[in-house]
Design an enzyme around this catalytic site. Structure first.
Site, PDB file in Angstrom:
ATOM      1  N   LYS A 229       2.797   0.253   7.943  1.00 10.80           N
ATOM      2  CA  LYS A 229       3.319   1.541   8.355  1.00 10.80           C
ATOM      3  C   LYS A 229       4.833   1.539   8.139  1.00 10.80           C
ATOM      4  O   LYS A 229       5.425   0.446   8.124  1.00 10.80           O
ATOM      5  CB  LYS A 229       2.971   1.826   9.818  1.00 10.80           C
ATOM      6  CG  LYS A 229       3.574   0.803  10.796  1.00 10.80           C
ATOM      7  CD  LYS A 229       4.376   1.437  11.868  1.00 10.80           C
ATOM      8  CE  LYS A 229       5.193   0.456  12.627  1.00 10.80           C
ATOM      9  NZ  LYS A 229       6.101   0.811  13.583  1.00 10.80           N
TER      10      LYS A 229
ATOM     11  N   ASP B 202      -2.102  -1.613  10.880  1.00 12.07           N
ATOM     12  CA  ASP B 202      -1.450  -1.352  12.152  1.00 12.07           C
ATOM     13  C   ASP B 202      -1.679  -2.634  12.950  1.00 12.07           C
ATOM     14  O   ASP B 202      -2.745  -2.822  13.547  1.00 12.07           O
ATOM     15  CB  ASP B 202      -2.109  -0.156  12.849  1.00 12.07           C
ATOM     16  CG  ASP B 202      -1.323   0.271  14.062  1.00 12.07           C
ATOM     17  OD1 ASP B 202      -0.635  -0.583  14.651  1.00 12.07           O
ATOM     18  OD2 ASP B 202      -1.397   1.453  14.431  1.00 12.07           O
ATOM     19  N   HIS B 203      -0.688  -3.523  12.942  1.00  9.59           N
ATOM     20  CA  HIS B 203      -0.947  -4.850  13.503  1.00  9.59           C
ATOM     21  C   HIS B 203      -1.226  -4.786  15.010  1.00  9.59           C
ATOM     22  O   HIS B 203      -1.796  -5.701  15.577  1.00  9.59           O
ATOM     23  CB  HIS B 203       0.208  -5.811  13.202  1.00  9.59           C
ATOM     24  CG  HIS B 203       1.465  -5.488  13.947  1.00  9.59           C
ATOM     25  ND1 HIS B 203       2.398  -4.611  13.470  1.00  9.59           N
ATOM     26  CD2 HIS B 203       1.907  -5.890  15.147  1.00  9.59           C
ATOM     27  CE1 HIS B 203       3.373  -4.504  14.352  1.00  9.59           C
ATOM     28  NE2 HIS B 203       3.111  -5.269  15.371  1.00  9.59           N
TER      29      HIS B 203
ATOM     30  N   HIS C  87       0.638   3.378  16.545  1.00 11.39           N
ATOM     31  CA  HIS C  87       0.108   2.545  17.631  1.00 11.39           C
ATOM     32  C   HIS C  87      -0.436   3.373  18.811  1.00 11.39           C
ATOM     33  O   HIS C  87      -1.517   3.105  19.323  1.00 11.39           O
ATOM     34  CB  HIS C  87       1.199   1.630  18.195  1.00 11.39           C
ATOM     35  CG  HIS C  87       1.918   0.823  17.168  1.00 11.39           C
ATOM     36  ND1 HIS C  87       1.282   0.283  16.078  1.00 11.39           N
ATOM     37  CD2 HIS C  87       3.209   0.441  17.078  1.00 11.39           C
ATOM     38  CE1 HIS C  87       2.167  -0.392  15.358  1.00 11.39           C
ATOM     39  NE2 HIS C  87       3.340  -0.303  15.942  1.00 11.39           N
TER      40      HIS C  87
HETATM   41  P1  NDP Z   1      13.327  -5.697   4.198  1.00 12.54           P
HETATM   42  O1  NDP Z   1      14.285  -4.594   4.363  1.00 12.54           O
HETATM   43  O2  NDP Z   1      13.685  -7.059   4.653  1.00 12.54           O
HETATM   44  O3  NDP Z   1      12.892  -5.696   2.674  1.00 12.54           O
HETATM   45  C1  NDP Z   1      11.980  -6.631   2.137  1.00 12.54           C
HETATM   46  C2  NDP Z   1      12.355  -6.933   0.708  1.00 12.54           C
HETATM   47  O4  NDP Z   1      12.129  -5.788  -0.080  1.00 12.54           O
HETATM   48  C3  NDP Z   1      13.799  -7.292   0.522  1.00 12.54           C
HETATM   49  O5  NDP Z   1      13.999  -8.664   0.720  1.00 12.54           O
HETATM   50  C4  NDP Z   1      14.067  -6.861  -0.904  1.00 12.54           C
HETATM   51  O6  NDP Z   1      13.755  -7.942  -1.768  1.00 12.54           O
HETATM   52  C5  NDP Z   1      13.055  -5.774  -1.152  1.00 12.54           C
HETATM   53  N1  NDP Z   1      13.714  -4.467  -1.211  1.00 12.54           N
HETATM   54  C6  NDP Z   1      14.589  -3.939  -0.330  1.00 12.54           C
HETATM   55  N2  NDP Z   1      14.978  -2.716  -0.726  1.00 12.54           N
HETATM   56  C7  NDP Z   1      14.341  -2.471  -1.881  1.00 12.54           C
HETATM   57  C8  NDP Z   1      14.313  -1.379  -2.778  1.00 12.54           C
HETATM   58  N3  NDP Z   1      15.025  -0.280  -2.564  1.00 12.54           N
HETATM   59  N4  NDP Z   1      13.550  -1.476  -3.875  1.00 12.54           N
HETATM   60  C9  NDP Z   1      12.806  -2.561  -4.094  1.00 12.54           C
HETATM   61  N5  NDP Z   1      12.785  -3.628  -3.275  1.00 12.54           N
HETATM   62  C10 NDP Z   1      13.524  -3.584  -2.180  1.00 12.54           C
HETATM   63  O7  NDP Z   1      11.977  -5.207   4.898  1.00 12.54           O
HETATM   64  P2  NDP Z   1      11.062  -5.945   5.957  1.00 12.54           P
HETATM   65  O8  NDP Z   1      10.716  -7.281   5.428  1.00 12.54           O
HETATM   66  O9  NDP Z   1      11.689  -5.826   7.284  1.00 12.54           O
HETATM   67  O10 NDP Z   1       9.791  -4.986   6.017  1.00 12.54           O
HETATM   68  C11 NDP Z   1       8.925  -4.810   4.915  1.00 12.54           C
HETATM   69  C12 NDP Z   1       7.945  -3.696   5.214  1.00 12.54           C
HETATM   70  O11 NDP Z   1       7.227  -3.980   6.409  1.00 12.54           O
HETATM   71  C13 NDP Z   1       8.587  -2.347   5.446  1.00 12.54           C
HETATM   72  O12 NDP Z   1       7.745  -1.359   4.952  1.00 12.54           O
HETATM   73  C14 NDP Z   1       8.679  -2.231   6.950  1.00 12.54           C
HETATM   74  O13 NDP Z   1       8.682  -0.891   7.364  1.00 12.54           O
HETATM   75  C15 NDP Z   1       7.408  -2.943   7.363  1.00 12.54           C
HETATM   76  N6  NDP Z   1       7.475  -3.545   8.678  1.00 12.54           N
HETATM   77  C16 NDP Z   1       8.403  -4.510   8.955  1.00 12.54           C
HETATM   78  C17 NDP Z   1       8.429  -5.113  10.198  1.00 12.54           C
HETATM   79  C18 NDP Z   1       9.409  -6.195  10.526  1.00 12.54           C
HETATM   80  O14 NDP Z   1       9.334  -6.726  11.643  1.00 12.54           O
HETATM   81  N7  NDP Z   1      10.327  -6.565   9.625  1.00 12.54           N
HETATM   82  C19 NDP Z   1       7.455  -4.721  11.257  1.00 12.54           C
HETATM   83  C20 NDP Z   1       6.518  -3.715  10.843  1.00 12.54           C
HETATM   84  C21 NDP Z   1       6.541  -3.156   9.601  1.00 12.54           C
HETATM   85  P3  NDP Z   1      14.437  -8.110  -3.219  1.00 12.54           P
HETATM   86  O15 NDP Z   1      15.799  -7.523  -3.145  1.00 12.54           O
HETATM   87  O16 NDP Z   1      14.430  -9.587  -3.431  1.00 12.54           O
HETATM   88  O17 NDP Z   1      13.525  -7.391  -4.143  1.00 12.54           O
END
Ligand code: NDP
Length: 520
Positions: free
Chosen positions: A179, A208-209, A271
């Site tokens: 999500k 949806d964890h 949720h």
């Molecule tokens: P991040 O913001 O840490 O992004 C993850 C990776 O995506 C980055 O390391 C980057 O890797 C790549 N990235 C970032 N921006 C872009 C872009 N514009 N285009 C392409 N690649 C991009 O996200 P999270 O790890 O926090 O979350 C990932 C997903 O999970 C999201 O959809 C978030 O909403 C969801 N989520 C996250 C949670 C959390 O606790 N973090 C909890 C619940 C859901 P690189 O630059 O190496 O490509």
């Protein structure tokens, strides 16, 4: 006079030891390559990889499994392994137990999302793994990237032939997204269209964890594996249901995302709606993905639209100001880094919702969730009606506290039943006591964390705990009128500030029968 009985305020329920051999999951047999896009990010490091590693250590990953990190960052296989190793390193440092076994099946493949060649290269790499590790073309593509990138990746996978399931080989391909699924009804539909341009619905796993938390799954067991609750679970005996998800944390490192979404999109569209459906749904004919999701969808279809003319009687929104959490001073929402100046994004919402069907007509469901509240506490309180006639009227008056069933989801996983008993002694007096069950009582086996459970279900192809698109759209449709109201420029008048470390804005007392919290 008999001796005073021992304190029985909190009588314990005896648990019978289950036959754990009956409860154990069969080993996942099918080999697979799990590809994580966005593997350089926070979610992978904090949740996904530690969960995969825990599954591996508990023998719950298939024998022939490979994990491939994919993102734009340039790492070698070894560099990536080291980053992942650190994410599961014991606090005392050193090598995690059983590390080497999974590390040799861990790889990294950089990708460029706008370059089709990058995906044909990925395809070749994965086929190479199939040959070396007998992974048979089965794929899980897990998208741990910002949601704006989902359609791009889905499109590229489709064009590179990576979404295809081959009925002759019997291989499967699953596409897993986190999500938020859009930010309103229209964008959810657009996203769905983009995903379906490459994948069929049975291939799409919308996570949806929350649903994978043990006590959330237990709601259905409690309701439908016991005959004592279900006959009372309706408008005749239930006065109201309160579902609250209170967080002590603020927006932390996700402020940029949160400020665009706010509590309605971040918590309610997913949720909270799932918890509501689990409390209100009819029993499905089988505990099977589509039967369970059909019943949830029926609940969403029965939600009474918000009366926009008198929204204040149904909705309270708030935003946290500075305050104290556990004795320490914390900033207000508008002072958090990456939050827009003067932002009107709500960090708290409480709403009164009705499910217009035969079972629930007239019973309010109160949903509340917020950040920087007094405690971290997610719970469901089922408030039963008072007895219809008090035979104790002459001595006790009319007011006998009604029964209440509380399902604690986090941090304490427990069930309480509140009821009346006589105070021992010569006088006729009542006292309220609670029967208490601790969910983990008497259990010795490993309990799966939410992400472990969703990853395992992706491997098993079981979509029971995942959103189906019709449910996503119905929930967006239900929330749309209040999202429109909240997004309009003068919504500031509806946004009530609350001090961090409290239970939300004062105005919420006019809406809810009781605040979330331990003994209210
Ligand atoms: P991040 O913001 O840490 O992004 C993850 C990776 O995506 C980055 O390391 C980057 O890797 C790549 N990235 C970032 N921006 C872009 C872009 N514009 N285009 C392409 N690649 C991009 O996200 P999270 O790890 O926090 O979350 C990932 C997903 O999970 C999201 O959809 C978030 O909403 C969801 N989520 C996250 C949670 C959390 O606790 N973090 C909890 C619940 C859901 P690189 O630059 O190496 O490509």
């Amino acid at each position: 006079m008999a001796d005073k009985p021992k304190n029985t305020d909190v009588p314990e329920i005896e648990t019978e030891s289950p036959d754990l051999s009956q409860c154990r999951l069969e080993q996942v047999q099918e080999p697979a390559v799990i590809v994580i896009f966005g593997a350089s990010g926070d979610l992978t490091r904090r949740k996904l990889f530690p969960s995969l590693f825990a599954l591996y250590r508990n023998g719950l990953l298939p024998e022939n499994v490979c994990i491939v990190g994919a993102s734009r960052s340039e790492y070698s296989h070894e560099e990536f392994r080291e980053i992942m190793r650190r994410s599961v390193e014991p606090e005392s440092g050193g090598q995690p137990e059983n590390w080497a076994g999974l590390a040799r099946r861990l790889f990294y493949n950089p990708v460029s999302y706008d370059d089709p060649e990058s995906f044909t290269g990925l395809n070749r790499f994965l086929e190479g793994l199939d040959s070396s590790y007998a992974t048979r073309g089965n794929r899980i593509f897990y998208l741990a990237v910002p949601p704006t990138v989902y359609p791009v990746i889905a499109g590229q996978l489709g064009r590179a032939g990576l979404a295809e399931e081959d009925s002759r080989n019997g291989n499967w391909v699953r596409f897993v997204v986190e999500k938020p699924f859009g930010h309103d009804l229209e964008s959810a539909r657009e996203l769905d269209k983009a995903l379906h341009s490459s994948f069929a619905e049975h291939q799409i796993f919308r996570i949806d964890h929350y649903l994978a938390k043990e006590t959330v799954q237990n709601i259905l067991m409690l309701r439908f594996a016991n005959s004592i609750f279900e006959p009372l679970w309706n408008r005749r005996y239930i006065d109201s249901v309160t579902i609250s998800a209170a967080e002590q944390l603020g927006v932390e490192h996700r402020a940029g995302y949160y400020d665009r979404f706010g509590v309605l999109r971040d918590m309610f569209q997913n949720h909270m709606m799932q918890l509501l459906a689990l409390c209100a749904m009819e029993p499905p004919s089988h505990f099977e993905a589509d039967r369970v999701r059909d019943e949830k969808t029926k609940v969403y279809r029965c939600l009474r639209p918000f009366p926009t003319q008198e929204l204040d009687s149904f909705l309270v929104l708030g935003q946290y100001a500075s305050g104290r959490i556990n004795g320490a001073a914390v900033k207000g929402y508008r002072e958090e880094p990456q939050v827009r100046q003067g932002t009107l994004t709500p960090t708290f919402a409480a709403m009164k919702v009705f499910v217009d069907n035969w079972r629930w007509q007239g019973v309010p469901f109160y949903l509340t969730s917020g950040k920087r509240l007094a405690e971290k506490r997610t719970e469901i309180k089922v408030q039963f009606k008072q007895v219809p006639n008090s035979m104790f009227r002459a001595v006790l008056g009319e007011d006998i506290a009604a029964n209440r069933l509380t399902l604690g989801i986090q941090p304490r996983e427990e069930i309480h039943l509140r009821f009346q008993t006589k105070v021992p002694g010569p006088k006729v007096c009542l006292r309220t006591v609670k029967m208490h069950f601790d969910y983990n009582q008497g259990l010795t086996g490993p309990v799966l964390e939410a992400y472990e459970k969703v990853l395992l279900d992706c491997l098993l192809g079981d979509q029971t705990l995942f959103w189906r698109q019709d449910g996503v759209e119905l929930c967006w449709g239900f929330l749309t009128p209040i999202l429109i109201e909240c997004d309009c420029p003068d919504q500031g008048k509806r946004l009530h500030p609350y001090e961090a470390g409290t239970w939300g804005p004062e105005e919420v007392k006019n809406l809810l029968p009781s605040l979330p919290g331990p003994h209210r």
